[in-house]
Design a protein around this motif. Sequence first.
Motif, PDB file in Angstrom:
ATOM      1  N   VAL A   1     -31.755   8.924 -31.242  1.00 45.17           N
ATOM      2  CA  VAL A   1     -31.655   7.513 -30.580  1.00 45.17           C
ATOM      3  C   VAL A   1     -32.596   7.175 -29.764  1.00 45.17           C
ATOM      4  CG1 VAL A   1     -30.213   6.313 -29.140  1.00 45.17           C
ATOM      5  CG2 VAL A   1     -29.033   7.896 -30.863  1.00 45.17           C
ATOM      6  N   GLU A   2     -33.293   8.163 -29.062  1.00 46.25           N
ATOM      7  CA  GLU A   2     -34.260   7.822 -28.196  1.00 46.25           C
ATOM      8  C   GLU A   2     -35.574   7.272 -29.007  1.00 46.25           C
ATOM      9  OE1 GLU A   2     -36.536   9.873 -24.333  1.00 46.25           O
ATOM     10  OE2 GLU A   2     -35.921  11.148 -25.670  1.00 46.25           O
ATOM     11  N   GLY A   3     -35.749   8.274 -30.049  1.00 50.98           N
ATOM     12  CA  GLY A   3     -36.898   7.768 -30.820  1.00 50.98           C
ATOM     13  C   GLY A   3     -36.897   6.378 -31.520  1.00 50.98           C
ATOM     14  N   LEU A   4     -35.700   5.918 -31.958  1.00 50.80           N
ATOM     15  CA  LEU A   4     -35.485   4.760 -32.519  1.00 50.80           C
ATOM     16  C   LEU A   4     -35.428   3.680 -31.678  1.00 50.80           C
ATOM     17  CD1 LEU A   4     -32.732   5.827 -35.197  1.00 50.80           C
ATOM     18  CD2 LEU A   4     -34.864   5.288 -35.615  1.00 50.80           C
ATOM     19  N   GLU A   5     -34.878   4.036 -30.289  1.00 51.73           N
ATOM     20  CA  GLU A   5     -34.996   2.842 -29.385  1.00 51.73           C
ATOM     21  C   GLU A   5     -36.455   2.559 -28.734  1.00 51.73           C
ATOM     22  OE1 GLU A   5     -32.058   3.891 -26.398  1.00 51.73           O
ATOM     23  OE2 GLU A   5     -30.421   2.765 -27.650  1.00 51.73           O
ATOM     24  N   ALA A   6     -37.226   3.627 -28.807  1.00 50.92           N
ATOM     25  CA  ALA A   6     -38.691   3.394 -28.538  1.00 50.92           C
ATOM     26  C   ALA A   6     -39.535   2.719 -29.253  1.00 50.92           C
ATOM     27  CB  ALA A   6     -39.096   5.006 -28.240  1.00 50.92           C
ATOM     28  N   GLY A   7     -39.075   2.522 -30.565  1.00 47.09           N
ATOM     29  CA  GLY A   7     -39.548   1.523 -31.477  1.00 47.09           C
ATOM     30  C   GLY A   7     -39.785   1.963 -32.878  1.00 47.09           C
ATOM     31  N   GLY A   8     -39.514   3.487 -32.968  1.00 45.88           N
ATOM     32  CA  GLY A   8     -39.707   3.999 -34.327  1.00 45.88           C
ATOM     33  C   GLY A   8     -38.430   3.321 -35.624  1.00 45.88           C
ATOM     34  N   ASP A   9     -38.721   3.545 -36.545  1.00 51.47           N
ATOM     35  CA  ASP A   9     -38.103   3.105 -37.794  1.00 51.47           C
ATOM     36  C   ASP A   9     -37.352   3.874 -38.387  1.00 51.47           C
ATOM     37  OD1 ASP A   9     -39.286   0.027 -37.773  1.00 51.47           O
ATOM     38  OD2 ASP A   9     -41.106   1.248 -37.778  1.00 51.47           O
ATOM     39  N   ASP A  10     -37.836   5.227 -38.498  1.00 45.70           N
ATOM     40  CA  ASP A  10     -37.023   6.259 -39.022  1.00 45.70           C
ATOM     41  C   ASP A  10     -37.279   7.475 -38.323  1.00 45.70           C
ATOM     42  OD1 ASP A  10     -35.204   7.830 -40.677  1.00 45.70           O
ATOM     43  OD2 ASP A  10     -36.460   7.202 -42.728  1.00 45.70           O
ATOM     44  N   TYR A  11     -36.467   8.620 -38.588  1.00 49.36           N
ATOM     45  CA  TYR A  11     -36.485   9.874 -37.833  1.00 49.36           C
ATOM     46  C   TYR A  11     -36.111  10.995 -38.894  1.00 49.36           C
ATOM     47  CZ  TYR A  11     -36.288  12.345 -33.364  1.00 49.36           C
ATOM     48  OH  TYR A  11     -36.651  13.264 -32.405  1.00 49.36           O
ATOM     49  N   LEU A  12     -36.942  11.962 -39.036  1.00 48.59           N
ATOM     50  CA  LEU A  12     -36.790  13.005 -39.847  1.00 48.59           C
ATOM     51  C   LEU A  12     -37.125  14.271 -39.073  1.00 48.59           C
ATOM     52  CD1 LEU A  12     -36.184  14.095 -42.725  1.00 48.59           C
ATOM     53  CD2 LEU A  12     -38.666  13.935 -43.438  1.00 48.59           C
ATOM     54  N   VAL A  13     -36.393  15.213 -39.418  1.00 46.77           N
ATOM     55  CA  VAL A  13     -36.207  16.549 -38.455  1.00 46.77           C
ATOM     56  C   VAL A  13     -36.992  17.598 -39.091  1.00 46.77           C
ATOM     57  CG1 VAL A  13     -34.990  18.334 -37.189  1.00 46.77           C
ATOM     58  CG2 VAL A  13     -34.314  15.825 -37.158  1.00 46.77           C
ATOM     59  N   LYS A  14     -37.703  18.509 -38.716  1.00 46.33           N
ATOM     60  CA  LYS A  14     -38.289  19.491 -39.205  1.00 46.33           C
ATOM     61  C   LYS A  14     -37.312  20.846 -39.014  1.00 46.33           C
ATOM     62  CE  LYS A  14     -43.135  18.550 -37.695  1.00 46.33           C
ATOM     63  NZ  LYS A  14     -44.147  18.974 -36.629  1.00 46.33           N
ATOM     64  N   PRO A  15     -37.149  21.735 -39.846  1.00 39.26           N
ATOM     65  CA  PRO A  15     -38.138  21.762 -41.577  1.00 39.26           C
ATOM     66  C   PRO A  15     -37.470  20.707 -42.302  1.00 39.26           C
ATOM     67  CG  PRO A  15     -36.466  23.592 -41.225  1.00 39.26           C
ATOM     68  CD  PRO A  15     -36.406  23.021 -39.792  1.00 39.26           C
ATOM     69  N   PHE A  16     -38.239  20.266 -43.273  1.00 39.78           N
ATOM     70  CA  PHE A  16     -37.974  18.880 -44.135  1.00 39.78           C
ATOM     71  C   PHE A  16     -38.486  19.168 -45.392  1.00 39.78           C
ATOM     72  CE2 PHE A  16     -42.052  18.557 -42.503  1.00 39.78           C
ATOM     73  CZ  PHE A  16     -42.809  18.264 -43.472  1.00 39.78           C
ATOM     74  N   ALA A  17     -37.716  18.527 -46.433  1.00 43.30           N
ATOM     75  CA  ALA A  17     -38.199  18.587 -47.759  1.00 43.30           C
ATOM     76  C   ALA A  17     -39.244  17.559 -47.955  1.00 43.30           C
ATOM     77  CB  ALA A  17     -37.080  18.306 -48.748  1.00 43.30           C
ATOM     78  N   PHE A  18     -40.372  17.729 -48.483  1.00 39.57           N
ATOM     79  CA  PHE A  18     -41.518  16.847 -48.822  1.00 39.57           C
ATOM     80  C   PHE A  18     -40.809  15.672 -49.506  1.00 39.57           C
ATOM     81  CE2 PHE A  18     -44.886  14.867 -51.027  1.00 39.57           C
ATOM     82  CZ  PHE A  18     -45.819  14.457 -50.021  1.00 39.57           C
ATOM     83  N   SER A  19     -39.995  15.817 -50.412  1.00 42.40           N
ATOM     84  CA  SER A  19     -39.456  14.640 -51.453  1.00 42.40           C
ATOM     85  C   SER A  19     -38.755  14.079 -50.777  1.00 42.40           C
ATOM     86  CB  SER A  19     -38.505  15.600 -52.568  1.00 42.40           C
ATOM     87  OG  SER A  19     -37.555  16.196 -51.868  1.00 42.40           O
ATOM     88  N   GLU A  20     -37.719  14.206 -49.521  1.00 45.60           N
ATOM     89  CA  GLU A  20     -37.550  13.423 -48.594  1.00 45.60           C
ATOM     90  C   GLU A  20     -38.225  12.775 -47.850  1.00 45.60           C
ATOM     91  OE1 GLU A  20     -33.852  13.171 -45.233  1.00 45.60           O
ATOM     92  OE2 GLU A  20     -34.341  14.920 -46.071  1.00 45.60           O
ATOM     93  N   LEU A  21     -39.486  13.144 -47.097  1.00 42.81           N
ATOM     94  CA  LEU A  21     -40.276  12.695 -46.645  1.00 42.81           C
ATOM     95  C   LEU A  21     -40.981  11.465 -47.358  1.00 42.81           C
ATOM     96  CD1 LEU A  21     -42.150  12.299 -44.183  1.00 42.81           C
ATOM     97  CD2 LEU A  21     -43.759  13.940 -44.986  1.00 42.81           C
ATOM     98  N   LEU A  22     -41.439  11.958 -48.700  1.00 44.22           N
ATOM     99  CA  LEU A  22     -42.148  10.819 -49.544  1.00 44.22           C
ATOM    100  C   LEU A  22     -41.169   9.767 -49.707  1.00 44.22           C
ATOM    101  CD1 LEU A  22     -44.572  10.205 -51.123  1.00 44.22           C
ATOM    102  CD2 LEU A  22     -43.489  11.538 -52.901  1.00 44.22           C
TER     103      LEU A  22
END
Length: 225
Positions: free
Chosen positions: A88-109
Motif C-alpha cells: 500500500v505504501e509503495g502504491l500510495e508513493a506513486g508506484g503503479d504496480d508491486y511485485l514481491v521477490k522471489p518472483f517468476a520472470f514470466s510474471e514480471l514480463l
Amino acid sequence: MRILFIEDDQKTSEYVAKGLTEAGHSCDVMSDGRDGMFQAQRETYDVLIIDRMLPGLDGLSIVRSLRAARVGTPTLFLTSIGGVDDRVEGLEAGGDDYLVKPFAFSELLARVNALSRRPPVQETKTVLKVADLELDLIKREARRGGQVIELQPREFTLLEVLMRGEGRVMTKTMLLERVWDFHFDPKTSVVETHVSRLRAKIDRPFEAQLLHTVRNIGYSLHAPR
C-alpha cells in the motif's frame, strides 16, 4: 520498449536485464538510488522497475521525487518487502504496480508489458514553458516573449533543471548534483555565479521576474504571483 531497472543486487539485475533483452526490450541498469533517480529524469523510459532498498536513495523516495518533478513514467516496485502495508505504501508513493521477490520472470514480463500499454500520464515534453519563457530541448534554444536568449551550455542545463522544477525550491546541493554532477560541495560560488548570469539574461531585460532567490535555501523559478 525502453526500461530502467534500479537494483543494487548484481545477480538480480543481470538476470532481469538479460530476460528483458531477450524479450526484445532495451534495459538500462543503475545500482545507486540517487543516480537512478537522476537517470529517470534525464532520459525517457517506457517503464521503470525499482527496488525499495537501495544505496543512496530508497525506492519510495525515488518515486515520490519523480512524481513531484512531474515524471509520470509507469513504475513497478520489485522488492523483497512484501507486507500488505508495504505494498500500500509503495502504491500510495506513486508506484503503479508491486511485485514481491522471489518472483517468476514470466510474471514480471507480463506486468511490465501491461504497464507499457497504459495511456501515458503525460507526454514527453520537448518544450518547457514557464510564463512567457520557453526552452526548446530539441533546438537547444531559449526564448522569452518571443526573443531569443543566448545561453552557454551550462546555463542551458541550469535553466532546464529550474524549469522542470517549476515552483519548487532547488537547493544549492540539488543544483550541484543535477547540473555539475557534484555529489559534494566544492566550496565555490559556481552555483551563485551561474544563477546570477542566468538571471541577467532571462529576467533583467524583462518586466516580470521569474527566477527568485529563497534566502538561505536556494532558488525557485515560477510565474509572477
